[in-house]
Design a protein around this motif. Structure first.
Motif, PDB file in Angstrom:
ATOM      1  N   THR A 101      18.181  20.993  51.773  1.00 37.13           N
ATOM      2  CA  THR A 101      19.334  20.349  52.393  1.00 37.13           C
ATOM      3  C   THR A 101      20.527  21.296  52.332  1.00 37.13           C
ATOM      4  OG1 THR A 101      18.581  18.153  51.705  1.00 37.13           O
ATOM      5  CG2 THR A 101      20.885  18.374  52.306  1.00 37.13           C
ATOM      6  N   GLN A 102      21.219  21.453  53.442  1.00 35.65           N
ATOM      7  CA  GLN A 102      22.420  22.280  53.485  1.00 35.65           C
ATOM      8  C   GLN A 102      23.498  21.527  54.258  1.00 35.65           C
ATOM      9  OE1 GLN A 102      21.843  26.266  54.935  1.00 35.65           O
ATOM     10  NE2 GLN A 102      24.006  26.815  54.729  1.00 35.65           N
ATOM     11  N   ILE A 103      24.502  21.042  53.525  1.00 32.41           N
ATOM     12  CA  ILE A 103      25.556  20.234  54.137  1.00 32.41           C
ATOM     13  C   ILE A 103      26.801  21.096  54.354  1.00 32.41           C
ATOM     14  CG2 ILE A 103      27.015  18.202  53.902  1.00 32.41           C
ATOM     15  CD1 ILE A 103      24.901  16.968  52.142  1.00 32.41           C
ATOM     16  N   VAL A 104      27.251  21.116  55.599  1.00 33.44           N
ATOM     17  CA  VAL A 104      28.448  21.881  55.966  1.00 33.44           C
ATOM     18  C   VAL A 104      29.566  20.889  56.297  1.00 33.44           C
ATOM     19  CG1 VAL A 104      29.442  23.515  57.604  1.00 33.44           C
ATOM     20  CG2 VAL A 104      27.062  23.793  56.836  1.00 33.44           C
ATOM     21  N   PRO A 105      30.693  20.909  55.554  1.00 32.09           N
ATOM     22  CA  PRO A 105      31.813  20.008  55.864  1.00 32.09           C
ATOM     23  C   PRO A 105      32.731  20.600  56.934  1.00 32.09           C
ATOM     24  CG  PRO A 105      32.262  21.177  53.827  1.00 32.09           C
ATOM     25  CD  PRO A 105      30.913  21.651  54.301  1.00 32.09           C
ATOM     26  N   GLU A 106      33.215  19.755  57.819  1.00 30.66           N
ATOM     27  CA  GLU A 106      34.180  20.159  58.844  1.00 30.66           C
ATOM     28  C   GLU A 106      35.343  19.160  58.799  1.00 30.66           C
ATOM     29  OE1 GLU A 106      31.929  19.999  62.434  1.00 30.66           O
ATOM     30  OE2 GLU A 106      30.491  21.541  61.802  1.00 30.66           O
TER      31      GLU A 106
ATOM     32  N   GLN B  67      42.734  16.690  60.302  1.00 29.76           N
ATOM     33  CA  GLN B  67      43.793  16.035  59.531  1.00 29.76           C
ATOM     34  C   GLN B  67      43.399  14.613  59.132  1.00 29.76           C
ATOM     35  OE1 GLN B  67      46.903  17.424  58.479  1.00 29.76           O
ATOM     36  NE2 GLN B  67      45.715  19.241  59.030  1.00 29.76           N
ATOM     37  N   GLU B  68      42.623  13.954  59.952  1.00 24.17           N
ATOM     38  CA  GLU B  68      42.308  12.542  59.713  1.00 24.17           C
ATOM     39  C   GLU B  68      40.874  12.285  59.276  1.00 24.17           C
ATOM     40  OE1 GLU B  68      43.415  13.557  62.817  1.00 24.17           O
ATOM     41  OE2 GLU B  68      45.552  13.178  62.421  1.00 24.17           O
ATOM     42  N   GLN B  69      39.958  13.237  59.460  1.00 23.87           N
ATOM     43  CA  GLN B  69      38.547  12.954  59.227  1.00 23.87           C
ATOM     44  C   GLN B  69      37.822  14.139  58.589  1.00 23.87           C
ATOM     45  OE1 GLN B  69      37.361  12.034  63.311  1.00 23.87           O
ATOM     46  NE2 GLN B  69      37.309   9.829  62.818  1.00 23.87           N
ATOM     47  N   ILE B  70      36.651  13.832  58.023  1.00 25.71           N
ATOM     48  CA  ILE B  70      35.731  14.870  57.564  1.00 25.71           C
ATOM     49  C   ILE B  70      34.359  14.575  58.151  1.00 25.71           C
ATOM     50  CG2 ILE B  70      35.173  13.633  55.414  1.00 25.71           C
ATOM     51  CD1 ILE B  70      34.788  16.413  54.101  1.00 25.71           C
ATOM     52  N   THR B  71      33.706  15.605  58.667  1.00 25.20           N
ATOM     53  CA  THR B  71      32.350  15.488  59.204  1.00 25.20           C
ATOM     54  C   THR B  71      31.415  16.282  58.312  1.00 25.20           C
ATOM     55  OG1 THR B  71      33.106  15.215  61.481  1.00 25.20           O
ATOM     56  CG2 THR B  71      30.842  15.984  61.168  1.00 25.20           C
ATOM     57  N   LEU B  72      30.335  15.643  57.867  1.00 30.45           N
ATOM     58  CA  LEU B  72      29.309  16.300  57.070  1.00 30.45           C
ATOM     59  C   LEU B  72      28.103  16.543  57.964  1.00 30.45           C
ATOM     60  CD1 LEU B  72      29.539  14.202  53.769  1.00 30.45           C
ATOM     61  CD2 LEU B  72      30.798  16.278  54.411  1.00 30.45           C
ATOM     62  N   ARG B  73      27.739  17.811  58.120  1.00 34.46           N
ATOM     63  CA  ARG B  73      26.637  18.191  59.012  1.00 34.46           C
ATOM     64  C   ARG B  73      25.511  18.810  58.186  1.00 34.46           C
ATOM     65  NH1 ARG B  73      27.071  18.411  64.220  1.00 34.46           N
ATOM     66  NH2 ARG B  73      29.358  18.455  64.034  1.00 34.46           N
TER      67      ARG B  73
ATOM     68  N   ASP C 290      27.433   4.062  52.208  1.00 37.68           N
ATOM     69  CA  ASP C 290      26.199   4.791  51.899  1.00 37.68           C
ATOM     70  C   ASP C 290      25.537   5.243  53.194  1.00 37.68           C
ATOM     71  OD1 ASP C 290      26.793   4.050  49.342  1.00 37.68           O
ATOM     72  OD2 ASP C 290      25.196   2.547  49.172  1.00 37.68           O
ATOM     73  N   THR C 291      24.877   6.389  53.144  1.00 30.90           N
ATOM     74  CA  THR C 291      24.230   6.901  54.347  1.00 30.90           C
ATOM     75  C   THR C 291      23.088   7.821  53.965  1.00 30.90           C
ATOM     76  OG1 THR C 291      24.609   8.018  56.464  1.00 30.90           O
ATOM     77  CG2 THR C 291      25.696   8.956  54.551  1.00 30.90           C
ATOM     78  N   ARG C 292      22.135   7.967  54.856  1.00 25.70           N
ATOM     79  CA  ARG C 292      21.092   8.990  54.721  1.00 25.70           C
ATOM     80  C   ARG C 292      21.366  10.034  55.782  1.00 25.70           C
ATOM     81  NH1 ARG C 292      16.300   9.473  52.149  1.00 25.70           N
ATOM     82  NH2 ARG C 292      16.334   7.292  51.467  1.00 25.70           N
ATOM     83  N   LEU C 293      21.595  11.267  55.346  1.00 26.70           N
ATOM     84  CA  LEU C 293      21.943  12.350  56.265  1.00 26.70           C
ATOM     85  C   LEU C 293      20.679  13.149  56.574  1.00 26.70           C
ATOM     86  CD1 LEU C 293      24.251  13.676  57.799  1.00 26.70           C
ATOM     87  CD2 LEU C 293      24.740  15.056  55.771  1.00 26.70           C
ATOM     88  N   TYR C 294      20.182  12.955  57.796  1.00 25.54           N
ATOM     89  CA  TYR C 294      18.937  13.594  58.195  1.00 25.54           C
ATOM     90  C   TYR C 294      19.170  15.035  58.658  1.00 25.54           C
ATOM     91  CZ  TYR C 294      16.766   8.981  58.006  1.00 25.54           C
ATOM     92  OH  TYR C 294      16.285   7.757  57.583  1.00 25.54           O
TER      93      TYR C 294
ATOM     94  N   ILE D  23      27.605  13.069  60.139  1.00 23.91           N
ATOM     95  CA  ILE D  23      28.308  11.803  60.002  1.00 23.91           C
ATOM     96  C   ILE D  23      29.769  12.084  59.708  1.00 23.91           C
ATOM     97  CG2 ILE D  23      27.778  11.604  57.524  1.00 23.91           C
ATOM     98  CD1 ILE D  23      27.556   8.542  58.052  1.00 23.91           C
ATOM     99  N   THR D  24      30.647  11.232  60.251  1.00 19.62           N
ATOM    100  CA  THR D  24      32.094  11.438  60.129  1.00 19.62           C
ATOM    101  C   THR D  24      32.723  10.269  59.382  1.00 19.62           C
ATOM    102  OG1 THR D  24      32.158  12.717  62.187  1.00 19.62           O
ATOM    103  CG2 THR D  24      34.242  11.768  61.423  1.00 19.62           C
TER     104      THR D  24
END
Length: 260
Positions: free
Chosen positions: A180-185, A188-194, A223-227, A232-233
C-alpha cells in the motif's frame, strides 16, 4: 466439488458451538459492519467471519460457518461476484458462470438450514500471478417460505420464498509483493488520500485536528477501505489540520496509526 470430511467437520462444529454461544462471538459481530451488510433484529442468520484475505499463489481456503438462530427453516443462496475497479467511480459488480474466470471455488452455493443448525461454506482461491488485488463480494441470502417442487424449474422454485437481510462477505486476494502506498494531496479546505500501491488498506477511527488545539476540537472522519488505484477526499477544519487514522492491512495483521 469440494468435500468437507465428516470427521473433521464434526470436531469443528463442536468447537464452534461453544464459540457461537460465547460473549466473544457477540462482541466480534459488533465490529464487523464495515465489511458486510448490517445485521438487523429480524435477520437471524449469523456468520463467524465477514472479511477474508488470501495471499497470491497460496493454497488458501477459508471456511465460513453459517448458523440459523431463528425458529424458521432457512433456504440460503450463495452468489459470488468480482468487484471491478473497487472504490472508484466506475466500480461494478461482475458475475461469472465459470469459477476459473471468477478465481474462486465456493461450496455449496445453495443450502438449507433448520433452526439451530449450522453449516460450513468453503471458499478457495484459485487465482494465479496477480499484479493487483482481486476484490470479491459473496452475497449470502437467507429466505423463508415454502418451495414448490411440482412442475417448477429454475427461479420458479423460489416463487413462494421471502428474502431476508443478506450478508455481503468481503474476499480479497492479494498479489505478490502486495504494497500500500498512500499519497496525500492537500488544498486549503480538503485532503485527498490516493492509493498508488497494488493492494488495499482499511482506515478507521480517523480524525482531523487543528494544530495546537484540544482533542475536542478534532473532526471525526468516516471509516473507509482505500482500494488500489482509488482515492478519497475529506474536508479539513483548517488548512494545516493534522489527519490521523488507525490502519489495518490484513485480517491477521495488527492495527497501526498513520498520519498525514
Amino acid at each position: 466439488m469440494i468435500k468437507i470430511h465428516g470427521r473433521w467437520l464434526a470436531a469443528r462444529q463442536a468447537g464452534l458451538l461453544r464459540w457461537f454461544s460465547s460473549i466473544y462471538f457477540k462482541r466480534a459481530l459488533a465490529g464487523l459492519a464495515l465489511a458486510a451488510a448490517p445485521l438487523t433484529a429480524h435477520a437471524q442468520l449469523t456468520v463467524d467471519k465477514l472479511w477474508m484475505d488470501f495471499e497470491n499463489n497460496s493454497a488458501g481456503r477459508e471456511d465460513v460457518l453459517l448458523r440459523n438462530d431463528s425458529d424458521r427453516r432457512y433456504y440460503i443462496s450463495v452468489e459470488p461476484a468480482e468487484i471491478v475497479n473497487a472504490g472508484r467511480d466506475d466500480e461494478m459488480r461482475k458475475e461469472y458462470q465459470n469459477p476459473q474466470d471468477l478465481g474462486l471455488l465456493i461450496s455449496p452455493n445453495r443450502l438449507v438450514l433448520e433452526p439451530g443448525q449450522f453449516r460450513a461454506l468453503r471458499i478457495v482461491s484459485i487465482n494465479d500471478q496477480l499484479s493487483v488485488d482481486r476484490v470479491y463480494r459473496i452475497r449470502v441470502t437467507p429466505k423463508i417460505g415454502a418451495i414448490e417442487v411440482d412442475n417448477a424449474e429454475g427461479d420458479d422454485r423460489d416463487a413462494n420464498l421471502v428474502v431476508l437481510m443478506a450478508y455481503d462477505l468481503l474476499v480479497i486476494v492479494r498479489p505478490d509483493g502486495a504494497t500500500t502506498q498512500i499519497v496525500p494531496e492537500r488544498t486549503q479546505e480538503q485532503i485527498t488520500l490516493r492509493n498508488i500501491g497494488n493492494t488495499n488498506i482499511l482506515l478507521i477511527d480517523g480524525e482531523a485536528c487543528p494544530e495546537g488545539e484540544l482533542p475536542r476540537d478534532c473532526v471525526t472522519l468516516p471509516d473507509t477501505r482505500l482500494y488500489a488505484g482509488a482515492a478519497i477526499t475529506f474536508d479539513l477544519p483548517e488548512p494545516g489540520a493534522r489527519v490521523r487514522f488507525v490502519s489495518r492491512e490484513r485480517t491477521h495483521t495488527p492495527p497501526k496509526q498513520i498520519s498525514f
